[in-house]
Design a protein around this motif. Structure first.
Motif, mmCIF file in Angstrom:
data_model
loop_
_atom_site.group_PDB
_atom_site.id
_atom_site.type_symbol
_atom_site.label_atom_id
_atom_site.label_comp_id
_atom_site.label_asym_id
_atom_site.label_seq_id
_atom_site.Cartn_x
_atom_site.Cartn_y
_atom_site.Cartn_z
ATOM 1 N N PHE A 144 92.856 116.118 72.794
ATOM 2 C CA PHE A 144 92.057 116.355 73.914
ATOM 3 C C PHE A 144 90.628 116.814 73.694
ATOM 4 O O PHE A 144 90.261 117.571 74.669
ATOM 5 N N LYS A 145 90.419 116.950 72.429
ATOM 6 C CA LYS A 145 88.987 117.902 72.126
ATOM 7 C C LYS A 145 88.931 119.211 72.631
ATOM 8 O O LYS A 145 87.721 119.488 72.784
ATOM 9 N N SER A 149 90.174 120.207 80.578
ATOM 10 C CA SER A 149 89.920 119.169 81.549
ATOM 11 C C SER A 149 90.309 117.630 81.053
ATOM 12 O O SER A 149 90.508 116.874 81.866
ATOM 13 N N ASN A 150 89.936 117.463 79.671
ATOM 14 C CA ASN A 150 90.324 116.247 79.023
ATOM 15 C C ASN A 150 91.952 116.065 79.296
ATOM 16 O O ASN A 150 92.508 114.916 79.523
ATOM 17 N N ASN A 153 92.799 115.553 82.960
ATOM 18 C CA ASN A 153 92.244 113.968 83.346
ATOM 19 C C ASN A 153 92.930 112.905 82.380
ATOM 20 O O ASN A 153 92.468 111.787 82.614
ATOM 21 N N LEU A 154 93.773 113.490 81.468
ATOM 22 C CA LEU A 154 94.222 112.627 80.396
ATOM 23 C C LEU A 154 93.173 111.527 79.758
ATOM 24 O O LEU A 154 93.146 110.450 79.618
ATOM 25 N N ASN A 155 92.000 112.535 79.413
ATOM 26 C CA ASN A 155 90.971 111.768 78.721
ATOM 27 C C ASN A 155 90.965 111.952 77.319
ATOM 28 O O ASN A 155 90.925 113.146 76.882
ATOM 29 N N PHE A 156 91.294 110.741 76.532
ATOM 30 C CA PHE A 156 91.520 110.883 75.156
ATOM 31 C C PHE A 156 91.008 109.540 74.543
ATOM 32 O O PHE A 156 90.760 108.796 75.091
ATOM 33 N N THR A 157 91.068 109.471 73.194
ATOM 34 C CA THR A 157 90.794 108.203 72.404
ATOM 35 C C THR A 157 92.130 107.450 72.255
ATOM 36 O O THR A 157 92.840 108.205 71.482
#
Length: 299
Positions: A144-145, A149-150, A153-157
């Motif tokens: 999640f870097k 917030s990632n 928001n489940l913002n991942f690669t």
């Protein structure tokens, strides 16, 4: 003087072998756009089998009656260690960095400790539990870097999840490889599993080839397949078995801890990847967790 040279050689192997082992994730990244991931995995293990088979043919012929007896176990080991761990890192390389792959894959020793406690009822000590939690936190910090917030928001690669799945599968492979005894030598079992791994991957290779990305048999294909078969395949495994003979299994297992470092070096030199602060913090947490979970190996 001879003993000193032998000890120095044995010690140096601990640092040289991971160079070849970690090259697999660099190949995963470099092969992107040149050869499809499942195709690379299939041909890698098939070529490895062809390389090793002449050296183990006599033993296989001598003990062929045990193949059917051990087939279910060999199939499971081939599925986890050669099927999943063969294809998933190459799929991961499509969307994530070599640095991320190296750090996340280094979680394997932690997963081995955790799964050993669950599957074989090995009691976890307090320091091991702290190590497991610390390493997991480090991995998710990277995925999640380092950003809440990632996470929210489940913002991942997705590539990070593919390599995490490969690390989990490698842990299953490693545990059962140690606990399941065999009538075959290590090298012979490796040859059989290479063959079964290619058999397992073949239908997925066909699906990939006919419905997604066709394999083009050109110079790039030959280069990446033989690179993957020789360096992280036959050569890395041969060196690893030699290290086990020379220094024992416990010290040999420490080679995987160098993957984050070598992965970062490959990433910077070959792919101009930039190390960011979350890589540093994540790697420190993973390595600290590995130390606590496997403290006895460092004594």
């Amino acid at each position: 003087m001879t003993n000193f040279k032998n000890n120095l050689f044995n010690f140096s192997l601990l640092f040289v072998q991971p160079i070849f082992m970690t090259s697999n994730i660099a190949i995963a990244k470099g092969a992107f756009g040149n050869i499809p991931p499942v195709s690379l995995a299939f041909w890698r293990w098939f070529i490895v089998f062809l390389i090793i088979f002449p050296f183990v043919f006599k033993e296989i012929q001598k003990n062929k009656k045990y193949i059917l007896q051990e087939l279910p176990k060999l199939f499971f080991l081939s599925f986890t260690g050669f099927g999943i761990c063969g294809a998933f890192p190459y799929i991961s390389g499509l969307t994530t960095t070599v640095t991320n792959m190296g750090i996340i894959y280094a979680l394997s020793p932690i997963l081995i400790v955790l799964l050993s406690s669950l599957l074989f009822y090995e009691k976890l000590k307090g320091t091991q539990l702290i190590g497991i939690l610390t390493s997991f936190f480090g991995v998710f910090f990277i995925i999640f870097k380092g950003s809440l917030s990632n996470l929210f928001n489940l913002n991942f690669t997705f590539g990070d999840l593919w390599i995490l799945a490969a690390a989990i599968s490698w842990a299953f492979f490693s545990i059962y490889l140690i606990n399941w005894k065999s009538k075959f030598s290590i090298l012979t079992r490796f040859a059989i599993m290479s063959f079964l791994g290619s058999v397992i991957l073949f239908p997925f290779y066909m699906i990939e080839n006919f419905y997604f990305i066709p394999t083009i048999f050109n110079n790039d294909f030959v280069f990446f397949v033989f690179l993957a078969a020789l360096f992280p395949g036959a050569l890395a495994f041969t060196m690893y078995t030699k290290i086990q003979q020379l220094v024992g299994a416990s010290l040999a297992s420490l080679t995987v801890y160098l993957m984050p470092i070598y992965g970062a070096i490959y990433g910077m030199i070959l792919f101009s990847e930039q190390l960011k602060l979350f890589h540093f913090y994540g790697a420190v947490l993973v390595l600290a967790g590995i130390f606590f979970a496997n403290k006895k190996n460092f004594k």
